[in-house]
Write a protein that holds these residues in place. Structure first.
Motif, PDB file in Angstrom:
ATOM      1  N   ASP A 208      34.332  59.101 -60.924  1.00 49.96           N
ATOM      2  CA  ASP A 208      33.065  59.646 -61.413  1.00 49.96           C
ATOM      3  C   ASP A 208      32.780  61.047 -60.884  1.00 49.96           C
ATOM      4  OD1 ASP A 208      32.394  57.339 -62.858  1.00 49.96           O
ATOM      5  OD2 ASP A 208      31.359  56.421 -61.158  1.00 49.96           O
ATOM      6  N   ALA A 209      33.688  61.616 -60.079  1.00 51.81           N
ATOM      7  CA  ALA A 209      33.430  62.917 -59.454  1.00 51.81           C
ATOM      8  C   ALA A 209      33.349  64.015 -60.515  1.00 51.81           C
ATOM      9  CB  ALA A 209      34.512  63.247 -58.443  1.00 51.81           C
ATOM     10  N   VAL A 210      32.326  64.865 -60.398  1.00 50.54           N
ATOM     11  CA  VAL A 210      32.159  65.966 -61.343  1.00 50.54           C
ATOM     12  C   VAL A 210      31.994  67.319 -60.659  1.00 50.54           C
ATOM     13  CG1 VAL A 210      31.168  64.472 -63.117  1.00 50.54           C
ATOM     14  CG2 VAL A 210      29.642  65.625 -61.502  1.00 50.54           C
ATOM     15  N   ALA A 211      31.772  67.348 -59.346  1.00 46.12           N
ATOM     16  CA  ALA A 211      31.566  68.611 -58.632  1.00 46.12           C
ATOM     17  C   ALA A 211      31.531  68.313 -57.136  1.00 46.12           C
ATOM     18  CB  ALA A 211      30.263  69.285 -59.068  1.00 46.12           C
ATOM     19  N   TRP A 212      31.340  69.383 -56.356  1.00 49.04           N
ATOM     20  CA  TRP A 212      31.196  69.278 -54.911  1.00 49.04           C
ATOM     21  C   TRP A 212      30.052  70.176 -54.462  1.00 49.04           C
ATOM     22  CZ3 TRP A 212      34.361  66.048 -51.998  1.00 49.04           C
ATOM     23  CH2 TRP A 212      35.448  65.505 -52.683  1.00 49.04           C
ATOM     24  N   VAL A 213      29.478  69.873 -53.311  1.00 46.83           N
ATOM     25  CA  VAL A 213      28.442  70.711 -52.708  1.00 46.83           C
ATOM     26  C   VAL A 213      28.942  71.165 -51.346  1.00 46.83           C
ATOM     27  CG1 VAL A 213      26.073  70.832 -51.851  1.00 46.83           C
ATOM     28  CG2 VAL A 213      26.587  69.501 -53.901  1.00 46.83           C
ATOM     29  N   ALA A 214      28.842  72.458 -51.069  1.00 45.55           N
ATOM     30  CA  ALA A 214      29.288  73.018 -49.796  1.00 45.55           C
ATOM     31  C   ALA A 214      28.147  73.792 -49.156  1.00 45.55           C
ATOM     32  CB  ALA A 214      30.488  73.941 -50.006  1.00 45.55           C
ATOM     33  N   ALA A 215      27.922  73.559 -47.870  1.00 48.13           N
ATOM     34  CA  ALA A 215      26.892  74.285 -47.134  1.00 48.13           C
ATOM     35  C   ALA A 215      27.390  75.680 -46.784  1.00 48.13           C
ATOM     36  CB  ALA A 215      26.511  73.533 -45.865  1.00 48.13           C
ATOM     37  N   THR A 216      26.520  76.683 -46.926  1.00 45.85           N
ATOM     38  CA  THR A 216      26.845  78.052 -46.540  1.00 45.85           C
ATOM     39  C   THR A 216      25.866  78.505 -45.466  1.00 45.85           C
ATOM     40  OG1 THR A 216      25.388  79.018 -48.206  1.00 45.85           O
ATOM     41  CG2 THR A 216      27.641  78.535 -48.873  1.00 45.85           C
ATOM     42  N   GLY A 217      26.119  79.667 -44.907  1.00 44.94           N
ATOM     43  CA  GLY A 217      25.206  80.228 -43.923  1.00 44.94           C
ATOM     44  C   GLY A 217      23.886  80.616 -44.571  1.00 44.94           C
ATOM     45  N   PRO A 218      22.812  80.695 -43.770  1.00 41.74           N
ATOM     46  CA  PRO A 218      21.494  81.026 -44.332  1.00 41.74           C
ATOM     47  C   PRO A 218      21.421  82.415 -44.931  1.00 41.74           C
ATOM     48  CG  PRO A 218      21.457  81.039 -41.921  1.00 41.74           C
ATOM     49  CD  PRO A 218      22.774  80.459 -42.320  1.00 41.74           C
ATOM     50  N   ASP A 219      22.369  83.285 -44.577  1.00 41.18           N
ATOM     51  CA  ASP A 219      22.357  84.640 -45.116  1.00 41.18           C
ATOM     52  C   ASP A 219      23.171  84.770 -46.400  1.00 41.18           C
ATOM     53  OD1 ASP A 219      24.671  84.062 -43.660  1.00 41.18           O
ATOM     54  OD2 ASP A 219      25.072  86.192 -43.241  1.00 41.18           O
ATOM     55  N   LYS A 220      23.769  83.667 -46.857  1.00 38.71           N
ATOM     56  CA  LYS A 220      24.597  83.703 -48.063  1.00 38.71           C
ATOM     57  C   LYS A 220      23.797  83.190 -49.260  1.00 38.71           C
ATOM     58  CE  LYS A 220      28.487  84.922 -45.972  1.00 38.71           C
ATOM     59  NZ  LYS A 220      29.544  83.933 -45.799  1.00 38.71           N
ATOM     60  N   PRO A 221      23.857  83.869 -50.390  1.00 40.45           N
ATOM     61  CA  PRO A 221      23.103  83.406 -51.563  1.00 40.45           C
ATOM     62  C   PRO A 221      23.725  82.136 -52.141  1.00 40.45           C
ATOM     63  CG  PRO A 221      24.482  85.283 -52.141  1.00 40.45           C
ATOM     64  CD  PRO A 221      24.575  85.139 -50.655  1.00 40.45           C
ATOM     65  N   ALA A 222      22.892  81.288 -52.711  1.00 43.82           N
ATOM     66  CA  ALA A 222      23.382  80.096 -53.390  1.00 43.82           C
ATOM     67  C   ALA A 222      24.108  80.508 -54.667  1.00 43.82           C
ATOM     68  CB  ALA A 222      22.224  79.169 -53.716  1.00 43.82           C
ATOM     69  N   ARG A 223      25.185  79.802 -54.979  1.00 39.18           N
ATOM     70  CA  ARG A 223      25.948  80.138 -56.179  1.00 39.18           C
ATOM     71  C   ARG A 223      26.856  78.977 -56.553  1.00 39.18           C
ATOM     72  NH1 ARG A 223      31.262  81.748 -54.832  1.00 39.18           N
ATOM     73  NH2 ARG A 223      31.597  81.913 -52.588  1.00 39.18           N
ATOM     74  N   TRP A 224      27.235  78.945 -57.824  1.00 36.84           N
ATOM     75  CA  TRP A 224      28.257  78.033 -58.287  1.00 36.84           C
ATOM     76  C   TRP A 224      29.617  78.732 -58.241  1.00 36.84           C
ATOM     77  CZ3 TRP A 224      28.551  72.980 -59.289  1.00 36.84           C
ATOM     78  CH2 TRP A 224      27.343  72.263 -59.364  1.00 36.84           C
ATOM     79  N   HIS A 225      30.610  78.034 -57.719  1.00 35.72           N
ATOM     80  CA  HIS A 225      31.942  78.590 -57.523  1.00 35.72           C
ATOM     81  C   HIS A 225      32.952  77.793 -58.355  1.00 35.72           C
ATOM     82  CE1 HIS A 225      35.036  80.793 -55.303  1.00 35.72           C
ATOM     83  NE2 HIS A 225      35.695  79.643 -55.179  1.00 35.72           N
TER      84      HIS A 225
END
Length: 279
Positions: A208-225
């Motif tokens: 059922d996997a469709v994507a992953w979520v990865a934590a970034t540093g607080p100074d990095k903008p959120a984005r889809w990769h």
């Protein structure tokens, strides 16, 4: 051949905006062996091409006109919805920002661009003639998209409510599942999915996997990769560099050999060679 279809809530397509479309065509055809079909009618503003791998739709490449002019180079991820207009209303009510649309993309479908509450941009896609990527999980094709965000908790809450996602913490990453997607694949284009995944000791629910979520540093903008499958990480990285890209880093994990690449116009993506522990 049965077309690959995508239930609502499943990422279904990726494309890249590029200031110089012809230069991008040269780079990605050289890197992944893609051929291209121009799908814009004569006289239309901007350009949009469908990248094909062995004759199957693999990704899109366009000039970005319609998103406020020629957009900077970047890769985008599209999530399937049954009704783009209703989906936009629901997402905006949940805290998303509407960037563009909804609008028809020819006879292919209906598209809207949004940003989630943390600012990560994504699209929703109501399929008509084009259900989404047909070449996937083979060398030169889209493998998966993952959400990079400084606040995984808040992001998970938004996407769970928006698309019915469930999140499993596997220790090495947060796996996004769309319940029932494995059943859909088994009934349509991949009847052997569960036996194949059992053979490599995949985590429970991986069908059922469709994507992953990865934590970034607080100074990095959120984005889809976006990540693409390759047969040989080192060879692909060398080819990318030879075609004018910058290899930002390489990583080896228990399951993959990966490279992070910035293409000649600045769009960042990853390539991944699958190397499961079982071989």
């Amino acid at each position: 051949m049965t077309p690959r279809t995508y239930p609502a809530g499943v990422p279904c397509w990726v494309d890249t905006t590029q200031p110089d479309v012809d230069a991008a065509v040269s780079f990605y055809s050289g890197l992944f062996g893609w051929t291209f079909e121009d799908v814009m009618p004569p006289g239309a503003p901007g350009r949009y091409l469908i990248a094909k791998l062995d004759g199957q739709d693999a990704a899109g490449l366009g000039s970005g006109v319609g998103l406020g002019g020629d957009a900077e180079a970047a890769w985008s991820t599209y999530i399937a919805v049954d009704d783009a207009d209703a989906g936009v209303r629901r997402l905006v009510a949940a805290g998303a920002t509407l960037v563009a649309g909804p609008e028809d993309a020819g006879e292919g479908g209906r598209d809207a661009a949004l940003a989630d509450p943390q600012g990560a941009g994504f699209h929703v896609w109501q399929a008509r003639r084009r259900p989404g990527a047909q070449a996937v999980n083979v060398p030169g094709a889209w493998n998966f998209s993952d959400l990079h965000t400084p606040d995984p908790g808040a992001a998970v809450g938004f996407y769970r409510d928006a698309f019915g996602w469930e999140i499993d913490d596997l220790g090495f990453g947060l796996m996004v599942r769309r319940p029932g997607y494995g059943d859909h694949l088994a009934a349509t284009v991949d009847p052997d999915i569960r036996n194949r995944q059992a053979g490599i000791s995949a985590p429970p629910g991986f069908e059922d996997a469709v994507a992953w979520v990865a934590a970034t540093g607080p100074d990095k903008p959120a984005r889809w990769h976006v990540t693409f499958t390759v047969a040989d990480r080192d060879r692909t990285a060398a080819d990318a560099a030879g075609l004018g890209a910058e290899v930002l880093r390489t990583d080896d994990t228990e399951w993959t050999r990966e490279a992070l690449i910035r293409d000649p116009q600045g769009a960042v993506f990853s390539v991944s060679q699958f190397t499961p522990p079982s071989g």
